[in-house]
Motif scaffolding. Structure first.
Motif, PDB file in Angstrom:
ATOM      1  N   ALA A   1      -1.069   2.273   6.297  1.00  0.00           N
ATOM      2  CA  ALA A   1      -0.242   2.764   7.360  1.00  0.00           C
ATOM      3  C   ALA A   1       0.786   1.944   7.947  1.00  0.00           C
ATOM      4  N   ALA A   2       0.787   0.673   7.624  1.00  0.00           N
ATOM      5  CA  ALA A   2       1.816  -0.362   8.145  1.00  0.00           C
ATOM      6  C   ALA A   2       2.839  -0.659   6.714  1.00  0.00           C
ATOM      7  N   VAL A   3       2.796  -0.123   5.570  1.00  0.00           N
ATOM      8  CA  VAL A   3       3.460  -0.380   4.511  1.00  0.00           C
ATOM      9  C   VAL A   3       4.492   0.673   4.308  1.00  0.00           C
ATOM     10  N   PHE A   4       6.027   0.352   4.273  1.00  0.00           N
ATOM     11  CA  PHE A   4       7.034   1.103   4.213  1.00  0.00           C
ATOM     12  C   PHE A   4       7.223   1.252   2.607  1.00  0.00           C
ATOM     13  N   ASP A   5       7.228   0.195   1.900  1.00  0.00           N
ATOM     14  CA  ASP A   5       7.699   0.246   0.424  1.00  0.00           C
ATOM     15  C   ASP A   5       6.757  -0.770  -0.361  1.00  0.00           C
ATOM     16  N   ALA A   6       6.504  -0.794  -1.408  1.00  0.00           N
ATOM     17  CA  ALA A   6       5.835  -1.743  -2.227  1.00  0.00           C
ATOM     18  C   ALA A   6       6.323  -1.787  -3.551  1.00  0.00           C
TER      19      ALA A   6
ATOM     20  N   PHE B   1       5.120  -7.298  -3.652  1.00  0.00           N
ATOM     21  CA  PHE B   1       5.896  -7.257  -2.838  1.00  0.00           C
ATOM     22  C   PHE B   1       5.733  -6.105  -1.687  1.00  0.00           C
ATOM     23  N   ILE B   2       5.927  -6.471  -0.516  1.00  0.00           N
ATOM     24  CA  ILE B   2       5.752  -5.541   0.384  1.00  0.00           C
ATOM     25  C   ILE B   2       6.676  -5.468   1.650  1.00  0.00           C
ATOM     26  N   VAL B   3       7.293  -4.285   1.957  1.00  0.00           N
ATOM     27  CA  VAL B   3       8.302  -4.183   2.983  1.00  0.00           C
ATOM     28  C   VAL B   3       7.439  -3.184   4.091  1.00  0.00           C
ATOM     29  N   LEU B   4       7.292  -3.929   5.518  1.00  0.00           N
ATOM     30  CA  LEU B   4       6.539  -3.464   6.284  1.00  0.00           C
ATOM     31  C   LEU B   4       7.379  -2.142   7.317  1.00  0.00           C
ATOM     32  N   LYS B   5       6.693  -1.151   7.836  1.00  0.00           N
ATOM     33  CA  LYS B   5       7.436  -0.402   8.477  1.00  0.00           C
ATOM     34  C   LYS B   5       8.033  -0.885   9.761  1.00  0.00           C
ATOM     35  N   GLN B   6       9.000  -0.602  10.134  1.00  0.00           N
ATOM     36  CA  GLN B   6       9.649  -0.950  11.586  1.00  0.00           C
ATOM     37  C   GLN B   6       8.444  -0.911  12.589  1.00  0.00           C
ATOM     38  N   GLY B   7       8.144  -1.728  13.363  1.00  0.00           N
ATOM     39  CA  GLY B   7       7.442  -1.869  14.481  1.00  0.00           C
ATOM     40  C   GLY B   7       5.782  -1.623  14.281  1.00  0.00           C
ATOM     41  N   ALA B   8       5.661  -1.675  12.765  1.00  0.00           N
ATOM     42  CA  ALA B   8       4.217  -1.488  12.523  1.00  0.00           C
ATOM     43  C   ALA B   8       3.585  -2.944  12.864  1.00  0.00           C
ATOM     44  N   GLU B   9       2.298  -3.020  13.198  1.00  0.00           N
ATOM     45  CA  GLU B   9       1.647  -4.086  13.419  1.00  0.00           C
ATOM     46  C   GLU B   9       1.305  -4.926  12.073  1.00  0.00           C
ATOM     47  N   ALA B  10       1.839  -5.964  11.863  1.00  0.00           N
ATOM     48  CA  ALA B  10       2.050  -6.864  10.513  1.00  0.00           C
ATOM     49  C   ALA B  10       0.612  -7.342  10.000  1.00  0.00           C
ATOM     50  N   PRO B  11       0.140  -6.737   9.020  1.00  0.00           N
ATOM     51  CA  PRO B  11      -1.126  -6.892   8.372  1.00  0.00           C
ATOM     52  C   PRO B  11      -0.919  -8.402   7.708  1.00  0.00           C
ATOM     53  N   ARG B  12      -1.982  -9.247   7.339  1.00  0.00           N
ATOM     54  CA  ARG B  12      -1.821 -10.385   6.497  1.00  0.00           C
ATOM     55  C   ARG B  12      -2.209  -9.859   5.164  1.00  0.00           C
ATOM     56  N   ALA B  13      -1.720 -11.060   4.349  1.00  0.00           N
ATOM     57  CA  ALA B  13      -2.166 -10.775   2.858  1.00  0.00           C
ATOM     58  C   ALA B  13      -3.940 -10.289   2.431  1.00  0.00           C
ATOM     59  N   ALA B  14      -4.788 -11.183   3.330  1.00  0.00           N
ATOM     60  CA  ALA B  14      -6.065 -10.836   3.223  1.00  0.00           C
ATOM     61  C   ALA B  14      -6.401  -9.317   3.524  1.00  0.00           C
ATOM     62  N   ALA B  15      -5.691  -8.833   4.580  1.00  0.00           N
ATOM     63  CA  ALA B  15      -5.852  -7.535   4.875  1.00  0.00           C
ATOM     64  C   ALA B  15      -5.430  -6.237   3.967  1.00  0.00           C
TER      65      ALA B  15
END
Ligand code: J2J
Length: 543
Positions: A457-462, A479-493
């Motif tokens: 849900a938080a990933v915009f592009d990978a 490599f991951i670009v997160l969605k604007q305003g999404a709660e940032a997950p950690r690598a482990a997540a």
């Protein structure tokens, strides 16, 4: 077409005629082979797995019983059966039972999970599944039920060991009056899994004729005699330990297969000593581990004559240490489940053994080394490896689009490998044109992993790339670009999310890097490749 029996592989008639005339295609099926071996080698031990020892005759008896059992379940010759069996002796009666019944195994690896199995089941139109009850801590029985729920056509769930509710114990497949069919040696014998450059794994149809040729000739090239003992330390369903010469080549030579439950030096070294193993095959990272452990082991490894290394590039510095450390001959193996296999020969000069990945099995393996425009490059120059021959497929199973891309006009398989050809036809692997990650010999499609990450849900592009790794050869970096305003997950997540997608553990990224944006907007395959290349380059520079 989803449920049609695999069509025969079509070689042009002039080539098929040549392959028969030259004796490559012998007109012998897997079942014929086992009957012949049982007649020739009867009570000699064919397979050792744990405390189970099966003679050639045991193997035939048990396989014939299983064959009757499969047909009595209502399966018809030509039907596909998913096979997910670890390194246990029952692998052999199970698959030879299928061959004798004219059924078509579809080989999954023990590491595969729901997502992969459902895909293989759908693509192959499988009607049954055979697994072991468990391997180490993992119980396959609930997984089997999930597969049937998702793909109801997979009606019969057969379990080696203790069956769960609604499942059939393998021991219940017993001999009956049901006649076994005549099996056409030119028909597809099984479907092997491809490493897959784009998206999901494709299914590789191999015929009895072509596969028997490849492993019988491989056994000769690897010097197997009835006195040889082959240790299968890699998962038996992999094409390398299955056929180069692997377990089937070993049986075809009247020799003995010893199955190791895992490739760890502690386990394998004990088996080498106990069973007087003469030959085994490893991927490069395991060869490094073995060389590290050998000098201090208390086990006697002196029976080992040949160590094969393949599946990924074995660097010359490591290759040079094999003979001094393990006191045996290195055989480099560069193969592919689609067909072509290259070997250094046991009596090649050390120089060739250390620095090349060998030369093809067959004088009729046609190998082209081409530039980007499709013109042959001079000897010694790197280029794209295209190949066709008596045991290289002419197309994947039910993949018209991929077949357009992966096979050229003359029926050559575009391997995706960049190689140099040296005098004598020896090949040196330089790299890859395609976008898969070769992680310790497991091939992982970047696109497949990206598709899973994009479902977060938080990933915009990978973008998923291979990063050189001293031990694994390559590791997976996402490599991951997160969605604007999404709660940032950690690598482990992100890794946990990947696991929740029910895929093989080896596909979980080793490393996750969050970036604010991708420099290139990547639409289409070409720019996607460029994006991955740019990300890899900038990452390596910062390192
Ligand atoms: C560099 N790359 C290699 C090597 C395979 C025998 C051995 C291996 C496989 C196998 C196999 C390599 N050096 N020595 O099926 O019968 C990479 C190439 C190749 C791809 C195929 C066999 N040996 N490779 O590894 O289908 O990129 O088969 O195209 O898993 O592995 O992978 P796979």
């Amino acid at each position: 077409p989803l449920h049609s029996a695999p069509p025969a592989q079509i070689w042009p008639s002039d080539l098929a005629l040549r392959y028969r005339e030259r004796g490559y295609w012998r007109g012998e099926s897997f079942g014929d082979l086992l009957r012949r071996l049982a007649a020739e080698h009867g009570t000699r031990i064919a397979v050792v797995g744990g405390t189970t020892r099966l003679s050639y005759q045991d193997l035939l008896d048990q396989a014939e019983a299983a064959a009757c059992g499969w047909l009595d379940l209502g399966l018809q010759p030509g039907d596909r059966v998913l096979v997910q069996i670890p390194n246990i002796a029952e692998f052999f009666p199970a698959v030879f039972g299928l061959f004798l019944a004219g059924l078509v195994p579809v080989y999954a690896l023990p590491a595969h999970r729901r997502t992969e199995l459902v895909h293989f089941a759908r693509r192959s139109g499988a009607k049954a599944l055979i697994q072991a009850d468990r391997l180490d801590a993992f119980d396959y029985r609930p997984l089997a039920c999930e597969i049937r729920e998702a793909v109801p056509e997979v009606r019969h769930l057969v379990v080696i060991g203790e069956a769960g509710a609604g499942q059939i114990p393998f021991s219940a497949l017993t001999r009956s009056a049901t006649p076994l069919p005549q099996v056409d040696p030119s028909a597809v014998a099984f479907l092997q899994i491809s490493g897959g450059t784009t998206g999901l794994s494709k299914l590789i149809p191999r015929t009895h004729d072509d596969y028997l040729y490849s492993f019988i000739e491989s056994a000769r090239i690897s010097g197997l005699t009835p006195g040889s003992v082959y240790l299968c330390a890699l998962p038996v369903a992999h094409n390398f330990p299955m056929s180069s010469p692997g377990v089937f080549g070993t049986l075809a030579a009247g020799a003995r297969v010893v199955l190791s439950p895992n490739p760890a030096p502690a386990t394998a070294f004990a088996l080498i000593e106990a069973e007087k193993v003469t030959i085994t095959g490893l991927v490069p990272p395991l060869a490094l581990l073995w060389m590290q452990a050998a000098p201090t082991t208390t086990h006697d490894l002196s029976s080992l004559e040949v160590l094969q290394v393949g599946g990924a590039k074995f660097i010359p510095e490591a290759a040079a240490r094999v003979r001094p450390t393990l006191n045996c001959t290195l055989q480099q193996v560069f193969g592919m489940a689609e067909g072509l296999v290259n070997y250094t020969r046991l009596d090649d000069p050390e120089e060739i053994i250390i620095n090349t990945q060998g030369r093809p099995i067959s004088p009729d393996d046609e190998v082209l080394v081409l530039d980007d425009e499709g013109n042959p490059v001079p000897e010694g120059e790197p280029g794209h490896l295209h190949t066709r021959g008596p045991y290289t497929i002419r197309g994947y199973h039910n993949e018209p689009a991929a077949n357009q891309r992966s096979f050229s006009e003359g029926g050559y398989y575009r391997s995706g490998d960049i190689v140099k050809r040296l005098p004598g036809g020896y090949l040196v692997v330089q790299g890859r044109a395609g976008d898969h990650i070769n992680r310790a010999g497991e091939k992982i499609s970047a696109e497949e992993v990206e598709d899973h990450l994009l479902a977060h849900a938080a990933v915009f592009d990978a973008a998923v790339v291979s990063i050189p790794d001293a031990f694994l050869g390559e590791r997976i970096c996402a490599f991951i670009v997160l969605k604007q305003g999404a709660e940032a997950p950690r690598a482990a997540a992100i890794k946990a999310f990947m696991r929740s997608r029910q895929v093989a553990e080896f596909k979980v990224p080793d490393q996750v890097v969050f970036v604010t944006e991708f420099a290139t907007t990547a639409v289409g395959k070409i720019s996607r490749n460029k994006l991955r290349a740019d990300l890899r380059a900038s990452f390596l520079k910062e390192d």
